[in-house]
Write a protein that holds these residues in place. Structure first.
Motif, PDB file in Angstrom:
ATOM      1  N   HIS A  87       3.289  -3.687  -1.403  1.00  0.00           N
ATOM      2  CA  HIS A  87       2.054  -3.358  -1.372  1.00  0.00           C
ATOM      3  C   HIS A  87       1.934  -1.913  -0.762  1.00  0.00           C
ATOM      4  O   HIS A  87       1.851  -1.848   0.464  1.00  0.00           O
ATOM      5  CB  HIS A  87       0.956  -4.319  -0.476  1.00  0.00           C
ATOM      6  N   HIS A  89       0.293   2.314  -1.526  1.00  0.00           N
ATOM      7  CA  HIS A  89      -0.716   3.023  -2.164  1.00  0.00           C
ATOM      8  C   HIS A  89      -0.038   4.482  -2.406  1.00  0.00           C
ATOM      9  O   HIS A  89      -0.297   5.394  -1.173  1.00  0.00           O
ATOM     10  CB  HIS A  89      -2.023   3.148  -1.981  1.00  0.00           C
ATOM     11  N   VAL A 140       0.017  -1.193  -5.787  1.00  0.00           N
ATOM     12  CA  VAL A 140      -1.110  -2.016  -6.296  1.00  0.00           C
ATOM     13  C   VAL A 140      -2.462  -1.377  -6.429  1.00  0.00           C
ATOM     14  O   VAL A 140      -3.399  -2.145  -6.208  1.00  0.00           O
ATOM     15  CB  VAL A 140      -1.195  -3.414  -5.532  1.00  0.00           C
ATOM     16  N   LYS A 209      -5.342  -4.569 -11.237  1.00  0.00           N
ATOM     17  CA  LYS A 209      -5.892  -4.992  -9.770  1.00  0.00           C
ATOM     18  C   LYS A 209      -7.313  -5.142  -9.811  1.00  0.00           C
ATOM     19  O   LYS A 209      -8.021  -4.434 -10.182  1.00  0.00           O
ATOM     20  CB  LYS A 209      -5.366  -3.815  -9.148  1.00  0.00           C
ATOM     21  N   HIS A 281      -3.367  -9.774   0.075  1.00  0.00           N
ATOM     22  CA  HIS A 281      -3.863  -9.626   1.541  1.00  0.00           C
ATOM     23  C   HIS A 281      -3.847 -11.152   1.956  1.00  0.00           C
ATOM     24  O   HIS A 281      -3.962 -11.961   1.177  1.00  0.00           O
ATOM     25  CB  HIS A 281      -5.110  -9.005   1.813  1.00  0.00           C
ATOM     26  N   ASP A 393       0.604  -2.312   2.682  1.00  0.00           N
ATOM     27  CA  ASP A 393      -0.736  -1.444   2.540  1.00  0.00           C
ATOM     28  C   ASP A 393      -0.610  -0.027   2.894  1.00  0.00           C
ATOM     29  O   ASP A 393      -1.395   0.646   3.319  1.00  0.00           O
ATOM     30  CB  ASP A 393      -1.841  -2.226   2.742  1.00  0.00           C
ATOM     31  N   ASN A 396      -2.681   3.576   3.660  1.00  0.00           N
ATOM     32  CA  ASN A 396      -3.981   3.632   4.265  1.00  0.00           C
ATOM     33  C   ASN A 396      -3.765   4.327   5.877  1.00  0.00           C
ATOM     34  O   ASN A 396      -2.820   4.509   6.273  1.00  0.00           O
ATOM     35  CB  ASN A 396      -4.576   2.191   4.537  1.00  0.00           C
TER      36      ASN A 396
HETATM   37 ZN   LIG Z   1      -4.024  -2.019  -0.710  1.00  0.00          ZN
END
Ligand SMILES: [Zn+2]
Length: 488
Positions: A87, A89, A140, A209, A281, A393, A396
């Motif tokens: 995961h 980005h 993702v 997604k 998540h 993730d 972020n």
């Molecule tokens: Zn994400």
């Protein structure tokens, strides 16, 4: 005639180069070889690499090392499959400016400048993943530009393998992120959802997604007021469900897998019932119940916990950021410098950061509450043999591309997972989540698999913290001394 001869010579040269590349042999000897796929540990093992793949693995007596092989002596070292972060980005840098929809600092740095910076630092980010032993990642969700990212990664040696989803299909719009190629697209009807899947299918995405955002529960005005007509969690989750249903049905009809962001139990349940392949998540609003666990077992759904991201927005805004030594050393220094919110111009401080700075304890309390639920849920799901794929993730705000994975490991350990369970989540199970033609050839140490490996100086089974004690990273059969992977 002359031309033909030259072409023929060129062809022969090219052919011999290919053959040579194919037959280059490397033997890693006297290593402890850990294969989390089946929990096997080989002491004093030999691993033979032929070109881009693993040719053989076993005890010294079982493996004949050809004379032509280059030998890398690995006494005291530990060999694992390369790590996989399921995961990330790439359209986000992890700096303070990367999500103007969360904190608007566009008057300090316009979003288009942020995006330009990100696009010009892609190979830098790739190298930071390799430095962290991460040889494959799943992005993702992001703009259509994500498909270009996959292409660039595929033609860059010092880069992880990249699987991608296109833009996030959501019930909410994020106009602050829309510069013409938005990462998040608001879809209002099932037919719009199907149409969008058809459009994405043309780009051969690894995932479709869905950003399953549930409207917040109504707040009752005061304890004495008569109870407002209350919408249940199930009812709130039901609002977007027809779109979720249509998107998953259309995707599956095209043999495309669907990843769903659903952090509330009822949204996660609805997503799994509709056939989601991957929950990206943890559930954070309440403990998962038996019915949910059974549902995931029946459907074979995989879950990526992304624990680290739950603390990083809040901690960054409250000036309580707890970057690990790995993040400080291997994260991009420009990105990290922006995360010191005390350096922001006072007159441009967004309210969300002001509030967090005024009461950091409240922020830390909320993070603790989230972890109380999320860590327990992870343990429940792991104990129920639900496939858990490690993921951060990253990208972020405050979640550093590459080394954030080691903070994720720490939190998984706090949840009660064993080192072998954590290593399996970032290799064998993550490889299944990666999927496609590549998934079955990564994440496990086996003859025929791609030679994506991490060589450690200390034993990760003794302490998962040793997973970052990286000596060498091997990607596609090419070995890189970890210390020389990043610019100094
Ligand atoms: Zn994400």
């Amino acid at each position: 005639m002359m031309v033909q001869t030259t072409a023929a010579v060129a062809l022969v040269t090219l052919f011999s180069r290919l053959t040579m590349a194919k037959t280059e042999l490397v033997a890693l000897t006297h290593a402890t070889i850990i294969n989390p796929a089946n929990s096997a540990v080989i002491h004093d093992g030999t691993l033979l690499i032929e070109g881009d793949h693993i040719a053989a693995v076993g005890l010294p007596n079982d493996i004949k090392i050809p004379q032509s092989a280059r030998i890398i002596e690995c006494t005291g070292k530990f060999i694992l499959p390369g790590y996989i972060d399921t995961h990330v980005h790439f359209f986000q840098s992890a700096d303070i400016f990367t999500r103007p929809d969360a904190v608007d600092l566009t008057s300090v740095r316009p979003y288009k400048d942020e995006v330009a910076w990100i696009k010009s630092h892609l190979t830098d980010v790739f190298a930071r993943y390799l430095r962290s032993g991460i040889t494959s990642v799943i992005d993702v969700g992001g703009p259509m530009w994500n498909f270009e990212v996959r292409k660039i990664a595929n033609s860059t040696a010092k880069a992880p393998r990249v699987a991608v989803a296109g833009p996030l299909i959501s019930s909410v719009a994020r106009p602050q992120l829309d510069l013409g190629d938005p990462p998040i697209v608001k879809i209002e009807t099932p037919e719009q959802g199907r149409e969008f899947v058809r459009k994405l299918a043309a780009h051969n995405p690894d995932y479709i997604k869905i950003w399953y955002i549930v409207p917040p529960p109504p707040v009752s005005p005061s304890p004495n007021a008569s109870p407002a007509p209350n919408q249940s969690d199930v009812e709130r989750a039901a609002l977007f469900r027809p779109v979720v249903h249509a998107v998953i049905a259309e995707s599956h009809a095209r043999k495309l897998r669907v990843a769903v962001h659903a952090t509330e139990l009822e949204a996660a349940r609805a997503a799994v019932e509709e056939g989601a392949d991957l929950l990206v998540h943890s559930v954070t609003d309440k403990p998962v119940d038996n019915a949910f666990v059974r549902l995931m077992q029946e459907r074979g759904t995989t879950l990526t916990p992304t624990l680290v991201v739950f603390e990083r927005y809040g901690r960054t805004f409250a000036h309580q950021l707890n970057l690990t030594p790995e993040e400080k050393a291997w994260g991009n220094p420009e990105v990290i410098a922006t995360l010191n919110v005390s350096r922001l111009p006072a007159d441009k401080m967004p309210d969300r950061i002001k509030t967090a700075l005024e009461n950091p304890d409240a922020v830390l309390d909320r993070i603790k509450q989230t972890y109380d639920v999320a860590l327990r849920n992870l343990k429940t799901l792991e104990d129920a043999a639900i496939p858990i794929a490690a993921g951060t993730d990253a990208g972020n705000i405050g979640t550093i591309h590459g080394p954030a994975l080691f903070r994720e490991f720490q939190l998984m350990k706090e949840a009660g997972l064993t080192p072998m369970q954590i290593l399996k989540s970032t290799t064998a199970t993550a490889a299944k989540a990666f999927g496609g033609d590549t998934g079955p050839r990564i994440g496990a140490i086996a003859p025929g698999n791609l030679a994506d490996l991490v060589i450690l100086n200390s034993d990760p089974l003794e302490d998962i913290a040793h997973a970052s004690d990286i000596h060498t990273v091997i990607k596609n059969g090419v070995s890189y001394s970890a210390a020389f992977l990043l610019p100094r």
